[in-house]
Every structure is written in structure tokens, then in C-alpha cells.
Design an enzyme around this catalytic site. Sequence first.
Site, short mmCIF file in Angstrom:
data_model
loop_
_atom_site.label_atom_id
_atom_site.label_comp_id
_atom_site.label_asym_id
_atom_site.label_seq_id
_atom_site.Cartn_x
_atom_site.Cartn_y
_atom_site.Cartn_z
N ALA A 1 0.87 -1.18 0.00
CA ALA A 1 0.00 0.00 0.00
C ALA A 1 0.91 1.22 0.00
O ALA A 1 1.83 1.31 0.81
CB ALA A 1 -0.88 0.00 1.24
N LYS A 2 0.64 2.15 -0.91
CA LYS A 2 1.45 3.38 -0.93
C LYS A 2 0.79 4.36 0.04
O LYS A 2 0.03 5.24 -0.35
CB LYS A 2 1.50 3.93 -2.36
CG LYS A 2 2.55 5.02 -2.55
CD LYS A 2 2.74 5.32 -4.02
CE LYS A 2 3.55 6.58 -4.25
NZ LYS A 2 4.92 6.53 -3.78
N SER A 3 1.04 4.12 1.33
CA SER A 3 0.38 4.94 2.35
C SER A 3 1.35 5.99 2.87
O SER A 3 2.57 5.80 2.88
CB SER A 3 -0.08 4.06 3.52
OG SER A 3 0.98 3.78 4.37
N TYR B 1 5.98 6.46 4.64
CA TYR B 1 7.02 7.42 4.32
C TYR B 1 7.68 8.01 5.55
O TYR B 1 8.66 8.75 5.44
CB TYR B 1 6.48 8.47 3.33
CG TYR B 1 6.34 7.78 1.98
CD1 TYR B 1 7.36 7.78 1.07
CD2 TYR B 1 5.21 6.99 1.71
CE1 TYR B 1 7.26 7.06 -0.12
CE2 TYR B 1 5.12 6.26 0.54
CZ TYR B 1 6.14 6.31 -0.37
OH TYR B 1 6.06 5.57 -1.53
#
Length: 324
Positions: free
Chosen positions: A158-160, A164
Site C-alpha cells: 500500500a502506498k500509504s 514514508y
Amino acid sequence: MSFPGTGTIWMNGKLVEWKDATIHIGSHVIHYGSGVFEGARCYATPKGSAVFRLDEHMVRLVNSAKIYRMEYPLDLAGWRQAVLGTIRANQMKACYIRPLIYRGYHTLGVNPLHNPVDAAIMLWEWGAYLGAEALEQGVDVKVATWSRMAPNTLPAMAKSTANYANSQLIKMEALADGYAEGIALDVYGNVSEGSGQNIFLVRDGVIYTPPLSASVLGGITRDSIVTLSRDLGYQVIEQNVPRELLYISDEVFFTGTAAEVTPIRSIDKIKIGEGKRGPVTAALQSAFFAVVNGDVPDTHGWLTYVYAEEASLREPARAGAAKG
Ligand SMILES: Cc1ncc(COP(=O)(O)O)c(C=O)c1O
């Protein structure tokens, strides 16, 4: 590079002036990292502005939201139109595209389910992420002391926004130690990825990249490079990569929407191959830029053209790309 601060931003279906595109400090996403996002690029090609792999980016966005139980009332076609409409409204020729779905303002508590699910699309011009000369000369990187997220903690696929926080630790450590970027290992000590890039190795003419199970984001550039490598006749193997294989590879390079295809010339001060961009990296860079810049036929159907008519659009700051 700071934002120019002009243009409009899509927020829940409305185009809002850049300076007015704000959210409340009590929004859930600010406190608990409850956002998922994308990063895509629109390139200026001879046939007009085109978004590279728009559908794949939108599918990953919707899947990231699904993993976090976020429902936003736009289907893939809706997302596609929202992105294209925002580029058109801003008359951008080439740009970086940042769609974001996030938990908004209502109440605060770890339970996110009472908060609205909001969305936005921002665009801006973003040149070569690690610097224009990095694409040619390569970058000096280190293996980070921070690992990527362990499986079944924060989902790497998941690019959550939450992921980051880990990326920032990797990046800041690299910069503090005088490197351009960090390579993180997974919790088992195998190579995972950069703070915002996937990684590839070349050894004896064979190309290797870590599998999705090594806590990597399923990069769309990664997938494109695998395809282009096979088109060029290379064997590509997805397998666990022990750290020491990095040092004795002939070539190592990063891939990502932001970093595009960036050669790595040293890792932990150990020279990789000849210490400069290698021939396989150069061939893949050429193949990649030829596709995204529209210099060769789009045989994989990766480009979505934005405008029917391109007169009087904003000129991009950099020919070829506008950001990973
Ligand atoms: C952690 C991470 N890995 C890999 C990538 C590369 O993914 P893509 O090629 O889809 O941009 C990115 C960039 O989005 C990233 O942030």
C-alpha cells in the site's frame, strides 16, 4: 525545489486555487498517517502530453485505499477523468501528478472510521529527482541502518503516507552521512528498496530485483523495466538479494516515477562495476525514456494522451519530464 504556488488543485471534485487548498489541523491524516497516494508523471511527447501508465497508478491508488478500508466514491474511470481534467485545467504540458485519498476532519481517535474519506489531486513540475546529472553519472548511496517495514506491520504494497515515515528516516540518514540516497534491507537482511525507488542489479548479463515479499512497493517503473528488459532480450529474475551481492554486481540502478532510471555508482563507498553508468543500465534508460517521451511506438499501451489540442500550454521547465 519549492512549489510555484500557482494553479488549481482538485479537492473532492472541485478545482480550488492553490493557496486555498487547505485542510483542518484536526484532520485524521495529520495525526495518524491515514492517507494513501500516488505519484505519476505526464511527459511532453511529440504527439502531445501523455501520462505514463495512468491506469496502473489509479489501480494501485484504489488498492492502497482498499487495504486501509477507505472507500471513496470514484471508480477507476472517475479517477482517470479527474487526473486528466486537472492537468487540462492547469494547462500543463509535463508535470508530476499526486493524487491523495485521506481521512479528513470530524473527530480524533485511532479509530478512523468516523472521519470522512477525502481526496485531492495536485500537479507540479518536478525534474529529475536525484538531479539531472545523476541520470548520467550515477549516485553514491549507502545501505541504511533502518530496515523496511517487517511483513504484517505496515503493508509495503500500500502506498500509504505512513510508510514514508520509514522512508524519511532512510533518506535523512543518507543525506546526513553525505550520500544521495539509502538502500534499505528488509527485516531478514535481504535487499529491499530505496526510500522512494525500487532497485535492480545486473550480474553477468542477468538482471535481478527483489520480490514483492521483500517489503517493496510494487513499483510501476519496476514493472515497466522488467518488461523492457525482456523486450531487449535480458533474463530478469525476481529473487531475494543478499546485501553483499550489491557490492559485487556489475551494475546497480534505482527505478521510480521520481527517480526514473538512476544508475548507482557506489554503495558504502565500494565502487560498483566501473563506478559509472553501465551498458545495461544505459540501454534500459534509453528504452525507458524513448517510451515515456513518445520517441518510439507505444507498443505496450502505456501512454494516455491528455489533450486533443495543445496550442498555448504552459512550457515544462525541463524537456522530457516534468516526478517518485
Ligand atoms: C518506497 C517506494 N518504492 C518504490 C517506488 C517506485 O514506484 P513507482 O515506480 O511506481 O513510482 C516508490 C515511488 O513511488 C516508492 O516510494
